[in-house]
Design a protein around this motif. Structure first.
Motif, PDB file in Angstrom:
ATOM      1  N   ASP A  90       0.862  -1.181   0.000  1.00  0.00           N
ATOM      2  CA  ASP A  90       0.000   0.000   0.000  1.00  0.00           C
ATOM      3  C   ASP A  90       0.898   1.231   0.000  1.00  0.00           C
ATOM      4  O   ASP A  90       1.607   1.486   0.981  1.00  0.00           O
ATOM      5  CB  ASP A  90      -0.900  -0.013   1.241  1.00  0.00           C
ATOM      6  N   PRO A  91       0.909   2.021  -1.079  1.00  0.00           N
ATOM      7  CA  PRO A  91       1.826   3.170  -1.182  1.00  0.00           C
ATOM      8  C   PRO A  91       1.507   4.319  -0.231  1.00  0.00           C
ATOM      9  O   PRO A  91       2.219   5.320  -0.219  1.00  0.00           O
ATOM     10  CB  PRO A  91       1.674   3.600  -2.643  1.00  0.00           C
ATOM     11  N   SER A  92       0.464   4.174   0.581  1.00  0.00           N
ATOM     12  CA  SER A  92       0.140   5.226   1.548  1.00  0.00           C
ATOM     13  C   SER A  92       0.626   4.888   2.953  1.00  0.00           C
ATOM     14  O   SER A  92       0.508   5.707   3.862  1.00  0.00           O
ATOM     15  CB  SER A  92      -1.381   5.453   1.590  1.00  0.00           C
ATOM     16  N   SER A 173      -1.564   8.914   7.875  1.00  0.00           N
ATOM     17  CA  SER A 173      -2.138  10.147   7.332  1.00  0.00           C
ATOM     18  C   SER A 173      -3.479  10.504   7.960  1.00  0.00           C
ATOM     19  O   SER A 173      -4.357   9.649   8.129  1.00  0.00           O
ATOM     20  CB  SER A 173      -2.304   9.999   5.810  1.00  0.00           C
ATOM     21  N   LYS A 174      -3.609  11.759   8.350  1.00  0.00           N
ATOM     22  CA  LYS A 174      -4.862  12.341   8.850  1.00  0.00           C
ATOM     23  C   LYS A 174      -5.402  11.632  10.094  1.00  0.00           C
ATOM     24  O   LYS A 174      -6.608  11.678  10.357  1.00  0.00           O
ATOM     25  CB  LYS A 174      -5.934  12.327   7.749  1.00  0.00           C
ATOM     26  N   ILE A 197       5.024  11.167   3.940  1.00  0.00           N
ATOM     27  CA  ILE A 197       3.637  10.741   3.727  1.00  0.00           C
ATOM     28  C   ILE A 197       2.672  11.889   4.001  1.00  0.00           C
ATOM     29  O   ILE A 197       1.726  12.122   3.234  1.00  0.00           O
ATOM     30  CB  ILE A 197       3.313   9.534   4.630  1.00  0.00           C
ATOM     31  N   ILE A 198       2.915  12.618   5.062  1.00  0.00           N
ATOM     32  CA  ILE A 198       2.006  13.699   5.446  1.00  0.00           C
ATOM     33  C   ILE A 198       2.177  14.930   4.566  1.00  0.00           C
ATOM     34  O   ILE A 198       1.200  15.478   4.039  1.00  0.00           O
ATOM     35  CB  ILE A 198       2.218  14.060   6.926  1.00  0.00           C
ATOM     36  N   THR A 203      -3.991  17.434   1.211  1.00  0.00           N
ATOM     37  CA  THR A 203      -5.222  17.434   2.014  1.00  0.00           C
ATOM     38  C   THR A 203      -4.966  17.076   3.472  1.00  0.00           C
ATOM     39  O   THR A 203      -5.895  17.061   4.278  1.00  0.00           O
ATOM     40  CB  THR A 203      -6.249  16.441   1.427  1.00  0.00           C
ATOM     41  N   ASP A 204      -3.722  16.775   3.812  1.00  0.00           N
ATOM     42  CA  ASP A 204      -3.372  16.409   5.185  1.00  0.00           C
ATOM     43  C   ASP A 204      -2.773  17.629   5.884  1.00  0.00           C
ATOM     44  O   ASP A 204      -1.705  18.116   5.508  1.00  0.00           O
ATOM     45  CB  ASP A 204      -2.366  15.250   5.183  1.00  0.00           C
ATOM     46  N   ASN A 205      -3.450  18.115   6.911  1.00  0.00           N
ATOM     47  CA  ASN A 205      -3.015  19.319   7.617  1.00  0.00           C
ATOM     48  C   ASN A 205      -2.356  19.022   8.966  1.00  0.00           C
ATOM     49  O   ASN A 205      -2.194  19.923   9.788  1.00  0.00           O
ATOM     50  CB  ASN A 205      -4.211  20.250   7.838  1.00  0.00           C
ATOM     51  N   THR A 206      -1.957  17.782   9.172  1.00  0.00           N
ATOM     52  CA  THR A 206      -1.311  17.407  10.430  1.00  0.00           C
ATOM     53  C   THR A 206      -0.053  18.235  10.665  1.00  0.00           C
ATOM     54  O   THR A 206       0.790  18.357   9.774  1.00  0.00           O
ATOM     55  CB  THR A 206      -0.932  15.916  10.417  1.00  0.00           C
ATOM     56  N   GLU A 207       0.085  18.805  11.844  1.00  0.00           N
ATOM     57  CA  GLU A 207       1.298  19.541  12.190  1.00  0.00           C
ATOM     58  C   GLU A 207       2.366  18.556  12.663  1.00  0.00           C
ATOM     59  O   GLU A 207       2.066  17.617  13.400  1.00  0.00           O
ATOM     60  CB  GLU A 207       1.011  20.564  13.289  1.00  0.00           C
ATOM     61  N   ILE A 208       3.622  18.769  12.242  1.00  0.00           N
ATOM     62  CA  ILE A 208       4.717  17.859  12.568  1.00  0.00           C
ATOM     63  C   ILE A 208       5.823  18.628  13.275  1.00  0.00           C
ATOM     64  O   ILE A 208       6.306  19.649  12.771  1.00  0.00           O
ATOM     65  CB  ILE A 208       5.291  17.201  11.302  1.00  0.00           C
TER      66      ILE A 208
END
Length: 334
Positions: A90-92, A173-174, A197-198, A203-208
């Motif tokens: 799975d490439p995600s 993700s997400k 990935i993120i 569409t992924d707004n996760t803060e890192i």
């Protein structure tokens, strides 16, 4: 010889096509097929290849190129076998590969195995990149040294590992509002894959929040890449560094030390909100001692019926992160 000529020609074409992303992608896809076809007819020797019958069934990945990252670390690019578009299923999802190596120290002639997480995106087509540190060969070791000494055209012998479950799911993700990444040395590798990935998903707004801890400034791996990602994503990705060695330069503007409650509270996102409005996950990766200091040791379940090791389990949260107020559900230990 045919393979070596192909690899050299392939690298030359890549250097001349650095501005053409589509062309580079096409070349990499062709490289993965052509390298495998050529090596199937004219295999090259490799220091990680095992001669035992059990290892011959393990996939071979030809080395395409390599770049030195520090005095003892390399970034190596490998091509996938024919018919494989992605390394993983799975490439995600993050990937991990178990590298097999026959050591001259091993009297039982059993290949050593060591796991490596690529620093390339799981959706990279036809290739994957490994960040590897070369430790001096010794009994029970030598895998990293063997990988770093490979030359273009030689093979890596490795087997894709099953998806890593993070508190019940392999999805990254997400999934959380904020992610904190604590890396000790080459422990940065699996965390870079999470970052890609993120950040590669608009569409992924996760803060890192990344905290990379190394002995000296020259030892900071993938620093240019991390700094560029922070520059390209100023509102989403934040990176800090800490040095643990002696005689830290006066001009150093980062942290010093292996870790503390103050460092965690300043460089990482806060724990998940009790009311569930903001979720946090902290990933910790490094040597056993580094991980134990930050979050406590990883335990193992009882051995399986076939005698192999039982699966790793997270165990209780201890160390710096517990003292900083995080809950075990907020932390994942590699």
């Amino acid at each position: 010889l045919p393979l070596m000529l192909f690899v050299k020609a392939h690298r030359t074409i890549l250097r001349r096509s650095t501005q053409n992303v589509c062309l580079r992608s096409t070349i990499w896809a062709a490289a993965s097929v052509l390298c495998s076809v050529v090596t199937a007819v004219n295999p090259a020797p490799t220091s990680t290849q095992s001669c035992s019958s059990s290892s011959m069934a393990v996939p071979l990945y030809p080395l395409v190129d390599k770049w030195r990252q520090s005095h003892d670390s390399w970034l190596l690019r490998f091509a996938l076998p024919p018919g494989r578009k992605y390394l993983g299923n799975d490439p995600s999802l993050p990937t991990c590969i178990s590298v097999h190596h026959n050591s001259s120290f091993d009297e039982d002639d059993k290949p050593l195995k060591k796991s490596y997480s690529p620093v390339s995106h799981p959706a990279a087509e036809g290739i994957f990149d490994l960040l590897v540190k070369s430790y001096r060969p010794q009994p029970g070791g030598g895998v990293g040294d063997a990988i770093c000494n490979l030359q273009p055209g030689q093979h890596l012998v490795g087997k894709l590992k099953s998806e890593r479950m993070v508190h019940g799911s392999p999805i990254i993700s997400k999934r959380w509002d904020r992610i904190g990444l604590v890396a000790g040395g080459t422990g940065v590798a699996p965390l870079v894959q999470i970052i890609r990935i993120i950040l590669d998903d608009p569409t992924d707004n996760t803060e890192i929040y990344m905290l990379s801890i190394n002995r000296y400034e020259k030892d900071i791996l993938m620093r240019d890449e991390l700094d560029k990602l922070a520059k390209d994503h100023p509102d989403q990705f934040f990176v800090k560094y800490s040095l643990t060695g002696e005689n830290v330069p006066k001009e150093w503007d980062g942290y010093t030390g292996r870790g503390s409650v103050d460092m965690a509270q300043q460089a990482l996102p806060p724990p998940s909100a009790e009311d569930g409005t903001q979720s946090t996950m902290i990933f910790v990766c490094g040597t056993d001692g580094f991980r134990d200091m930050w979050a406590g040791p990883v335990a193992r379940a009882p051995p399986k019926s076939d005698g192999s090791k039982g699966p790793k389990i997270q165990g209780p949260l201890l160390g710096v992160l517990k003292d900083a107020g995080y809950d075990a559900s907020d932390v994942f230990k590699y």
